[in-house]
Motif scaffolding. Structure first.
Motif, PDB file in Angstrom:
ATOM      1  N   UNK A   1      -3.087  43.019 -48.548  1.00 47.10           N
ATOM      2  CA  UNK A   1      -3.868  43.847 -47.636  1.00 47.10           C
ATOM      3  C   UNK A   1      -4.536  43.084 -46.513  1.00 47.10           C
ATOM      4  N   UNK A   2      -4.725  41.758 -46.680  1.00 39.86           N
ATOM      5  CA  UNK A   2      -5.196  40.922 -45.573  1.00 39.86           C
ATOM      6  C   UNK A   2      -4.265  39.712 -45.422  1.00 39.86           C
ATOM      7  N   UNK A   3      -2.988  39.907 -45.797  1.00 35.86           N
ATOM      8  CA  UNK A   3      -2.065  38.778 -45.868  1.00 35.86           C
ATOM      9  C   UNK A   3      -0.896  38.801 -44.904  1.00 35.86           C
ATOM     10  N   UNK A   4      -0.972  39.605 -43.841  1.00 38.11           N
ATOM     11  CA  UNK A   4       0.100  39.631 -42.844  1.00 38.11           C
ATOM     12  C   UNK A   4      -0.316  38.789 -41.653  1.00 38.11           C
ATOM     13  N   UNK A   5       0.404  37.716 -41.379  1.00 37.40           N
ATOM     14  CA  UNK A   5      -0.007  36.838 -40.288  1.00 37.40           C
ATOM     15  C   UNK A   5       1.142  36.047 -39.695  1.00 37.40           C
ATOM     16  N   UNK A   6       0.817  35.271 -38.670  1.00 39.68           N
ATOM     17  CA  UNK A   6       1.817  34.419 -38.024  1.00 39.68           C
ATOM     18  C   UNK A   6       2.173  33.225 -38.901  1.00 39.68           C
ATOM     19  N   UNK A   7       1.194  32.716 -39.629  1.00 40.62           N
ATOM     20  CA  UNK A   7       1.409  31.620 -40.570  1.00 40.62           C
ATOM     21  C   UNK A   7       0.710  31.962 -41.877  1.00 40.62           C
ATOM     22  N   UNK A   8       1.428  31.757 -42.985  1.00 40.34           N
ATOM     23  CA  UNK A   8       0.879  32.005 -44.317  1.00 40.34           C
ATOM     24  C   UNK A   8       0.895  30.679 -45.075  1.00 40.34           C
ATOM     25  N   UNK A   9      -0.264  30.261 -45.565  1.00 43.68           N
ATOM     26  CA  UNK A   9      -0.358  29.014 -46.318  1.00 43.68           C
ATOM     27  C   UNK A   9      -0.941  29.284 -47.700  1.00 43.68           C
TER      28      UNK A   9
ATOM     29  N   UNK B   1       6.442  37.790 -36.019  1.00 40.95           N
ATOM     30  CA  UNK B   1       5.733  38.250 -37.210  1.00 40.95           C
ATOM     31  C   UNK B   1       6.548  39.324 -37.934  1.00 40.95           C
ATOM     32  N   UNK B   2       7.086  40.266 -37.161  1.00 44.95           N
ATOM     33  CA  UNK B   2       7.901  41.335 -37.742  1.00 44.95           C
ATOM     34  C   UNK B   2       9.159  40.751 -38.385  1.00 44.95           C
ATOM     35  N   UNK B   3       9.807  39.828 -37.677  1.00 49.48           N
ATOM     36  CA  UNK B   3      11.025  39.214 -38.209  1.00 49.48           C
ATOM     37  C   UNK B   3      10.730  38.433 -39.493  1.00 49.48           C
ATOM     38  N   UNK B   4       9.595  37.726 -39.499  1.00 46.84           N
ATOM     39  CA  UNK B   4       9.226  36.922 -40.661  1.00 46.84           C
ATOM     40  C   UNK B   4       9.200  37.771 -41.934  1.00 46.84           C
ATOM     41  N   UNK B   5       8.492  38.895 -41.874  1.00 48.71           N
ATOM     42  CA  UNK B   5       8.329  39.714 -43.076  1.00 48.71           C
ATOM     43  C   UNK B   5       9.549  40.592 -43.350  1.00 48.71           C
TER      44      UNK B   5
ATOM     45  N   UNK C   1      -2.229  50.823 -44.365  1.00 48.73           N
ATOM     46  CA  UNK C   1      -2.686  50.859 -42.972  1.00 48.73           C
ATOM     47  C   UNK C   1      -2.919  49.452 -42.450  1.00 48.73           C
ATOM     48  N   UNK C   2      -3.503  48.578 -43.289  1.00 52.51           N
ATOM     49  CA  UNK C   2      -3.728  47.194 -42.870  1.00 52.51           C
ATOM     50  C   UNK C   2      -2.414  46.474 -42.585  1.00 52.51           C
ATOM     51  N   UNK C   3      -1.416  46.687 -43.439  1.00 49.94           N
ATOM     52  CA  UNK C   3      -0.114  46.048 -43.211  1.00 49.94           C
ATOM     53  C   UNK C   3       0.460  46.492 -41.876  1.00 49.94           C
ATOM     54  N   UNK C   4       0.392  47.780 -41.622  1.00 54.29           N
ATOM     55  CA  UNK C   4       0.940  48.356 -40.399  1.00 54.29           C
ATOM     56  C   UNK C   4       0.224  47.815 -39.165  1.00 54.29           C
ATOM     57  N   UNK C   5      -1.107  47.735 -39.241  1.00 55.23           N
ATOM     58  CA  UNK C   5      -1.890  47.318 -38.085  1.00 55.23           C
ATOM     59  C   UNK C   5      -1.858  45.803 -37.879  1.00 55.23           C
ATOM     60  N   UNK C   6      -1.846  45.031 -38.956  1.00 52.14           N
ATOM     61  CA  UNK C   6      -1.856  43.578 -38.808  1.00 52.14           C
ATOM     62  C   UNK C   6      -0.583  43.051 -38.154  1.00 52.14           C
ATOM     63  N   UNK C   7       0.515  43.711 -38.421  1.00 45.32           N
ATOM     64  CA  UNK C   7       1.774  43.299 -37.798  1.00 45.32           C
ATOM     65  C   UNK C   7       1.681  43.373 -36.278  1.00 45.32           C
TER      66      UNK C   7
END
Length: 317
Positions: free
Chosen positions: A205-213, A304-308, A178-184
């Motif tokens: 579970x808290x790792x979907x974002x515009x930038x990942x470092x 964000x969608x394209x990234x993942x 659910x978190x993956x779905x909603x964070x996107x």
């Protein structure tokens, strides 16, 4: 200061330096020149060791007991942090923390896993392994940030989501999915940083974002080296080999395009200088937020969608 096994040459030099200083005080002899030589030796030894770390050694550094955790980063980088509790359904999961804080004049929602700083707190925090209610709390806070149009920063540091029977009964897999779905779909900027361990769905579970470092000495993969070794070789004795084969370090993740950048740590690792590490991370967060906020929300979601969607590669044989 605690030293890992591969840091023994550094520990020996520190011990010699302390003895030298003690002897100088007792004898009244000026040992400043020799002290400077030892300090230079320590610096050179650190450079040599930390510039040639194996994957397993980086895993060890990510777990160092003195390494700063989520709440310390928040405390050092922000002011007026207001922690929020509970998923409004089951309970407050102490392994997942979050709340609004002031990042140099800008209100930001910070969310992250929190490991304990001592044995008692590690038990209370469940070693940073969140239950379903932890992920549901995180999502509740993300939605709250979206409602008030505030950016989100997640700090990831977990050996995985809690694998207990009761967690599965309460819907661990559904909560993470659910978190993956909603964070996107969040319309506010989201920046994710792996500050230590980044294992499996517990991290994602808290790792979907515009930038990942990733911090330099963190790791990010589907399974820990020990568990991978246990599955493949029926023993933990091959954990070093598993760490190499998993390609889990920040340099590999950046090379594979799974993260957007690697944040350097002070020589000696984040645990060697908490203040400097927090300052480096804060500067990166501020510059990235300024960059991402300029993008239109609809465009940001599409990117964000394209990234993942484009992550991953394979070979046919």
């Amino acid at each position: 200061m605690q030293f890992l096994d591969f840091e023994k040459p550094i520990a020996d030099l520190y011990e010699q330096l302390e003895k030298l200083k003690e002897n100088g005080v007792k004898s009244g002899v000026d040992v400043s020149a020799t002290v400077s030589e030892y300090e230079q030796k320590i610096s050179d030894t650190k450079q040599n060791i930390y510039n040639n770390l194996t994957s397993w050694q980086k895993v060890q550094l990510s777990r160092h007991p003195d390494r700063p955790y989520t709440l310390e980063y928040i405390e050092r980088m922000t002011t007026n942090f207001v922690e929020m509790h509970g998923d409004r359904n089951v309970k407050d999961d102490k392994a997942m923390v979050g709340g609004f804080a002031d990042l140099d004049g800008e209100t930001v929602m910070f969310i992250g896993q929190q490991k304990g700083i001592n044995t008692k707190m590690r038990q209370i925090r469940n070693f940073g392994m969140a239950n379903p209610e932890g992920y549901r709390k995180a999502l509740r806070l993300m939605k709250l940030a979206e409602r008030f149009n505030k950016p989100i920063v997640t700090l990831i540091d977990t050996p995985g989501a809690y694998p207990g029977l009761e967690a599965e009964e309460r819907g661990q897999g559904e909560a993470i999915a659910r978190n993956l779905f909603e964070m996107v779909k969040l319309r506010v900027p989201v920046i994710c940083v792996i500050i230590g361990e980044g294992a499996s769905g517990g991290a994602l579970g808290i790792g979907i974002g515009d930038r990942i470092f990733m911090l330099e000495n963190s790791w990010y993969t589907v399974i820990s080296p020990e568990n991978c070794s246990t599955i493949l070789w029926r023993s933990w004795n091959f954990k070093e080999k598993a760490a190499e084969e998993l390609k889990l370090t920040s340099s590999y993740m950046s090379q594979f395009g799974l993260v957007d950048g690697v944040i350097p740590e002070p020589i000696g690792g984040a645990h060697s200088n908490h203040e400097e590490m927090a300052a480096i991370l804060k500067a990166k967060l501020k510059s990235t937020l300024a960059e991402v906020k300029k993008i239109d929300p609809d465009t940001r979601i599409e990117q964000r969608i394209d990234k993942f969607s484009n992550m991953g590669f394979y070979e046919e044989r």
